[in-house]
Design an enzyme around this catalytic site. Structure first.
Site, PDB file in Angstrom:
ATOM      1  N   TYR A 156      49.059 -16.431  47.578  1.00  0.00           N
ATOM      2  CA  TYR A 156      47.629 -16.988  47.789  1.00  0.00           C
ATOM      3  C   TYR A 156      47.536 -18.231  47.135  1.00  0.00           C
ATOM      4  O   TYR A 156      46.634 -19.037  47.797  1.00  0.00           O
ATOM      5  CB  TYR A 156      46.922 -15.714  47.064  1.00  0.00           C
ATOM      6  CG  TYR A 156      45.231 -15.745  47.210  1.00  0.00           C
ATOM      7  CD1 TYR A 156      44.599 -15.754  48.312  1.00  0.00           C
ATOM      8  CD2 TYR A 156      44.575 -16.726  46.378  1.00  0.00           C
ATOM      9  CE1 TYR A 156      43.094 -15.721  48.483  1.00  0.00           C
ATOM     10  CE2 TYR A 156      43.072 -16.932  46.350  1.00  0.00           C
ATOM     11  CZ  TYR A 156      42.508 -16.547  47.407  1.00  0.00           C
ATOM     12  OH  TYR A 156      41.019 -16.533  47.685  1.00  0.00           O
ATOM     13  N   LYS A 160      46.368 -21.910  48.967  1.00  0.00           N
ATOM     14  CA  LYS A 160      45.212 -22.395  48.594  1.00  0.00           C
ATOM     15  C   LYS A 160      45.568 -23.960  47.840  1.00  0.00           C
ATOM     16  O   LYS A 160      44.803 -25.054  48.445  1.00  0.00           O
ATOM     17  CB  LYS A 160      44.348 -21.750  47.425  1.00  0.00           C
ATOM     18  CG  LYS A 160      43.852 -20.634  47.967  1.00  0.00           C
ATOM     19  CD  LYS A 160      42.817 -20.659  49.345  1.00  0.00           C
ATOM     20  CE  LYS A 160      42.069 -19.316  49.563  1.00  0.00           C
ATOM     21  NZ  LYS A 160      41.134 -19.537  50.859  1.00  0.00           N
ATOM     22  N   THR A 191      32.149 -10.909  45.791  1.00  0.00           N
ATOM     23  CA  THR A 191      32.219 -10.682  47.352  1.00  0.00           C
ATOM     24  C   THR A 191      32.862  -9.295  47.861  1.00  0.00           C
ATOM     25  O   THR A 191      33.794  -9.196  46.633  1.00  0.00           O
ATOM     26  CB  THR A 191      32.776 -12.136  47.963  1.00  0.00           C
ATOM     27  OG1 THR A 191      34.319 -12.041  47.631  1.00  0.00           O
ATOM     28  CG2 THR A 191      32.011 -13.293  47.704  1.00  0.00           C
TER      29      THR A 191
HETATM   30  N1  LIG Z   1      35.635 -14.193  46.237  1.00  0.00           N
HETATM   31  C1  LIG Z   1      36.151 -15.247  45.650  1.00  0.00           C
HETATM   32  O1  LIG Z   1      36.186 -14.992  44.336  1.00  0.00           O
HETATM   33  C2  LIG Z   1      37.000 -16.410  46.078  1.00  0.00           C
HETATM   34  C3  LIG Z   1      37.273 -17.158  44.963  1.00  0.00           C
HETATM   35  C4  LIG Z   1      38.006 -18.517  45.745  1.00  0.00           C
HETATM   36  C5  LIG Z   1      38.305 -18.571  46.898  1.00  0.00           C
HETATM   37  N2  LIG Z   1      37.590 -17.678  47.957  1.00  0.00           N
HETATM   38  C6  LIG Z   1      37.810 -18.141  49.154  1.00  0.00           C
HETATM   39  O2  LIG Z   1      36.576 -18.083  50.091  1.00  0.00           O
HETATM   40  C7  LIG Z   1      36.537 -17.619  50.939  1.00  0.00           C
HETATM   41  C8  LIG Z   1      35.752 -16.312  51.506  1.00  0.00           C
HETATM   42  O3  LIG Z   1      36.037 -15.237  50.486  1.00  0.00           O
HETATM   43  P1  LIG Z   1      35.285 -13.972  50.513  1.00  0.00           P
HETATM   44  O4  LIG Z   1      35.253 -13.789  49.116  1.00  0.00           O
HETATM   45  O5  LIG Z   1      33.822 -14.607  50.903  1.00  0.00           O
HETATM   46  O6  LIG Z   1      36.027 -13.075  51.352  1.00  0.00           O
HETATM   47  P2  LIG Z   1      35.559 -11.585  51.759  1.00  0.00           P
HETATM   48  O7  LIG Z   1      36.718 -11.003  52.019  1.00  0.00           O
HETATM   49  O8  LIG Z   1      34.599 -11.057  51.132  1.00  0.00           O
HETATM   50  O9  LIG Z   1      34.897 -12.103  53.287  1.00  0.00           O
HETATM   51  C9  LIG Z   1      35.734 -12.658  54.406  1.00  0.00           C
HETATM   52  C10 LIG Z   1      35.302 -12.584  55.666  1.00  0.00           C
HETATM   53  O10 LIG Z   1      36.297 -13.087  56.448  1.00  0.00           O
HETATM   54  C11 LIG Z   1      36.629 -11.936  57.389  1.00  0.00           C
HETATM   55  N3  LIG Z   1      37.875 -12.156  58.100  1.00  0.00           N
HETATM   56  C12 LIG Z   1      38.912 -11.554  57.497  1.00  0.00           C
HETATM   57  N4  LIG Z   1      40.206 -11.860  58.126  1.00  0.00           N
HETATM   58  C13 LIG Z   1      39.835 -12.636  59.317  1.00  0.00           C
HETATM   59  C14 LIG Z   1      40.522 -12.916  60.244  1.00  0.00           C
HETATM   60  N5  LIG Z   1      41.644 -12.859  60.542  1.00  0.00           N
HETATM   61  N6  LIG Z   1      39.624 -13.847  61.061  1.00  0.00           N
HETATM   62  C15 LIG Z   1      38.472 -14.077  60.831  1.00  0.00           C
HETATM   63  N7  LIG Z   1      37.714 -13.418  59.969  1.00  0.00           N
HETATM   64  C16 LIG Z   1      38.455 -12.722  59.155  1.00  0.00           C
HETATM   65  C17 LIG Z   1      36.204 -10.871  57.123  1.00  0.00           C
HETATM   66  O11 LIG Z   1      35.997  -9.917  58.022  1.00  0.00           O
HETATM   67  C18 LIG Z   1      34.815 -11.046  56.296  1.00  0.00           C
HETATM   68  O12 LIG Z   1      33.970 -11.260  57.047  1.00  0.00           O
HETATM   69  C19 LIG Z   1      38.189 -17.279  51.512  1.00  0.00           C
HETATM   70  O13 LIG Z   1      38.933 -18.698  51.842  1.00  0.00           O
HETATM   71  C20 LIG Z   1      38.460 -17.128  49.871  1.00  0.00           C
HETATM   72  O14 LIG Z   1      39.844 -17.233  49.998  1.00  0.00           O
HETATM   73  C21 LIG Z   1      36.840 -16.607  47.317  1.00  0.00           C
END
Ligand SMILES: NC(=O)c1ccc[n+]([C@@H]2O[C@H](COP(=O)([O-])OP(=O)(O)OC[C@H]3O[C@@H](n4cnc5c(N)ncnc54)[C@H](O)[C@@H]3O)[C@@H](O)[C@H]2O)c1
Length: 261
Positions: A156, A160, A191
């Protein structure tokens, strides 16, 4: 007048979490949003709720693991709306919590495909339109995990870190076409992704997350969405090649947390 009035935005992974918050915030600011995801039920409901609230949104099924899906998403948005001003490469999955030597090849390739190759695909299909328009803003979702280490998250973090360096590289390459490319690095955000991580690894992880953020809590998706709105807007017209941390000070803090040892 909204900060994104008249702009056309495409968001991946927009049905839930950060992508959903970004879609809502961009529509609130006047953008026409093409909200995409693999969860058709949640995606449709999210787009309908935006429309009900007076915004402009349409749901499109798009698996970011598929080049054909991403091409269809972007070409479809351009065919319908005439242009693409903003692309948010947001969709990603969490596979981790295990030492790298216990990760299978299959897990590695799945994560790299969904979290990194997807960003390449989105940029590849959006850039010709943005170059032609002589304007555009691409926002790639990175992570605090690309800046600092955390046991068990090598793949991961690798994806990133690559998202950040790709974004910088492309900012240099496409700046002369007035296409801006930035990344956002959230800290821990409330989330469904993190609900899944806690389910898999245990409640103690949630308590540690709070302590790791100097601001004393984890973040909300809406706080990341505000950063995305800024980077998408003309107010950020001279901002390209940056990684905007929205992390409650996580990456500024020392890794030693007295209460945890
Ligand atoms: N939540 C955190 O703490 C956090 C921290 C740093 C970065 N991020 C990044 O932020 C972004 C969003 O994360 P989140 O926490 O909202 O995730 P989440 O899992 O809560 O939501 C992700 C969404 O993406 C969709 N998804 C999953 N696989 C998919 C695919 N193959 N094609 C299209 N859609 C797909 C899911 O159905 C969901 O609606 C990601 O890039 C994640 O790596 C999140």
């Amino acid at each position: 007048m909204g900060r994104l009035e008249g702009k056309v935005a495409v968001v991946t992974g927009g049905a839930d979490g950060i992508g959903h918050a970004i879609s809502k915030a961009m529509a609130r600011e006047g953008a026409t949003v093409f909200l995409s995801d693999i969860d058709d039920g949640k995606g449709r409901a999210a787009a309908e709720a935006i429309v009900k609230a007076g915004g402009k949104a349409e749901y499109v099924h798009c698996d970011v693991g598929s080049d054909a899906d991403i091409k269809a998403l972007i070409e479809g948005a351009v065919a319908k709306a005439g242009r693409i001003d903003v692309l948010v490469n947001n969709a990603a999955i969490a596979i981790g919590g295990m030492p790298v030597h216990e990760m299978t090849d299959e897990q590695w390739h799945k994560l790299i495909n969904i979290n990194l190759t997807s960003v390449f695909r989105g940029c590849k299909h959006a850039l010709p339109h943005m170059i032609g328009q002589k304007s555009g803003s691409i926002i790639n979702m990175a992570s605090a995990q690309g800046h600092i280490g955390l046991d068990g998250w090598t793949a991961y973090a690798g994806a990133k870190g690559a998202v950040m360096s790709m974004s910088r590289q492309m900012a240099v390459e496409f700046g002369p076409h007035n296409v801006r490319i930035n990344s956002i690095s959230p800290g821990t955000i409330n989330t469904p992704m993190n609900v899944q991580v806690i389910r898999e690894l245990g409640e103690h992880v949630a308590r540690a997350w709070v302590k790791m953020h100097p601001i004393g809590r984890i973040g909300f998706p809406e706080e990341v969405a505000e950063a995305a709105v800024y980077l998408a807007s003309d107010a950020a017209g001279f901002t390209t090649g940056i990684d905007l941390k929205v992390d409650g000070g996580l990456t500024a803090a020392p890794r030693y947390v007295p209460d945890l040892v």
